[in-house]
Design an enzyme around this catalytic site. Structure first.
Site, short mmCIF file in Angstrom:
data_model
loop_
_atom_site.label_atom_id
_atom_site.label_comp_id
_atom_site.label_asym_id
_atom_site.label_seq_id
_atom_site.Cartn_x
_atom_site.Cartn_y
_atom_site.Cartn_z
N THR A 1 0.84 -0.83 -0.02
CA THR A 1 -0.13 -0.10 -0.36
C THR A 1 1.41 1.84 0.22
O THR A 1 1.70 1.23 0.68
CB THR A 1 -1.18 0.44 1.26
OG1 THR A 1 -1.56 1.13 1.79
CG2 THR A 1 -0.47 -0.24 2.23
N TYR B 1 -2.06 0.23 10.16
CA TYR B 1 -2.00 -0.27 8.66
C TYR B 1 -0.39 -0.47 8.09
O TYR B 1 -0.42 -1.55 7.40
CB TYR B 1 -3.68 0.09 8.49
CG TYR B 1 -3.25 -0.21 7.13
CD1 TYR B 1 -3.74 -1.32 6.16
CD2 TYR B 1 -2.96 0.47 5.56
CE1 TYR B 1 -4.00 -1.88 5.04
CE2 TYR B 1 -3.54 -0.02 4.41
CZ TYR B 1 -3.66 -0.93 4.08
OH TYR B 1 -4.07 -1.42 2.68
#
Ligand code: UDP
Length: 325
Positions: free
Chosen positions: A118, A142
């Site tokens: 990501t 995350y």
């Protein structure tokens, strides 16, 4: 006999689009998913094994049965704000989940590993767009859980006997142009499904933060069509990487849109005004994330985003909303 690709998280948003494209390109996608966030009706392009990424026994059995040459690893938790509230869970599922899967790949003779990373690994980048040499300093659990997974892959690739492709996705959005698959609207936390719901149903929409250091004060993101994201995986499969090597790509369009600009696009496509509210910044949000170095994927994999127009991306999301309601 078509080549088997083992897809963790294949019943989810990006995973299911990838399975559809795999099947269309002559591969046999085997979905491995715990169905916590996936949809049974999205698993339509190959067999399915219901199992958790942390369940080593189940993984063993599935890999033993299907003997894939390639694993594509999507199964993960993906909400930035939730990760700030539930860090242990994120490290467990995302980081430990990846490590356990690498070990299983070694045991079962998997050769290629494609990992969903990501743009959140870049944190709050010092300059924009972010290149592959921009320092990776995540600002939420995350992003850290994905960066840790990348580290595991770098350190273990040779020992595990796998060639690794890491894709750092920017903001995946849009839906299958044939409206067989798409984003989730109910309980969605992501911008575009929330905007579409707000415009279609007259429910309010809040912008999280209008005081960012951007052109209009709202966050800027690089919105990449899920179909383009899925296509990058086909490109990687078609040009495998040597065992022990790791290659990393930014998967984005190379252009940013602010929250307000996306809102305007949704209003244009749907033709109704959104009841706009303003809220505080959301925990863990970076101000601007735009993909740089996108030519790397073009030159090495022959991959390039096809959908560069935000209205076209929103249009596919809207078509999917209409198909679902
Ligand atoms: N956003 C917002 N209101 C919402 C949902 C999202 O203002 O109801 C903003 C969010 O703060 C971020 C951008 O939209 O700046 C994209 O958020 P999203 O959750 O879609 O993706 P992320 O970049 O967090 O992965």
């Amino acid at each position: 006999m078509s080549e088997t690709v083992f897809v963790t998280g294949g019943a989810g948003y990006i995973g299911s689009h990838c399975c559809k494209l795999l099947a269309a390109n002559g591969y046999r996608p085997v979905t491995y998913d715990n169905m916590s966030n996936g949809r049974p009706d999205f698993v339509r392009y190959g067999p399915m094994v219901e199992g958790d990424i942390l369940d080593g026994f189940r993984l063993d059995a599935a890999l033993q049965e299907y003997r894939p040459k390639t694993v594509v690893h999507f199964a993960a938790l993906i909400e930035v704000e939730e990760s700030t509230r539930e860090p242990t869970l994120y490290y467990d599922v995302n980081a430990s989940g990846t490590l356990g899967l690498i070990e299983k790949c070694k045991e079962h003779g998997v050769e290629q590993f494609i990992f969903s990373s990501t743009a959140a690994v870049y944190g709050e980048p010092p300059s924009s767009p972010v290149t592959l040499s921009t320092p990776t300093v995540p600002i939420n659990p995350y992003g850290w859980s994905k960066l840790m997974s990348e580290r595991f892959l770098h350190d273990c690739a040779a020992d595990a006997g796998i060639g690794v492709t890491i894709f750092r996705y920017f903001n995946a959005c849009g839906s299958d142009p044939d409206t067989e698959l798409g984003m989730r609207f109910e309980g969605a936390s992501h911008l575009i499904p929330r905007l579409i719901t707000a415009a279609a149903e007259g429910t309010g929409f809040s912008i999280f933060g209008t005081d960012y250091d951007t052109s209009d004060g709202t966050c800027v993101r690089d919105y990449i069509h899920v179909w383009d994201v899925a296509n990058a995986h086909i490109a990687a499969l078609n040009s495998p990487v040597e065992v022990g090597c790791v290659r990393t790509f930014n998967i984005g369009v190379g252009r940013g849109f602010s929250v307000r600009e996306v809102l305007e696009s949704v209003e244009r496509i749907i033709g109704s005004k959104i009841d706009l509210k303003f809220a505080d910044r959301r925990a863990g949000d970076a101000s601007e994330l735009i993909a740089g170095d996108i030519d790397e994927a073009a030159s090495e994999l022959g991959w390039k985003a096809k959908y560069t127009n935000i209205d076209a991306i929103v249009r596919h999301g809207w078509d999917w909303y209409l198909a679902e309601h």
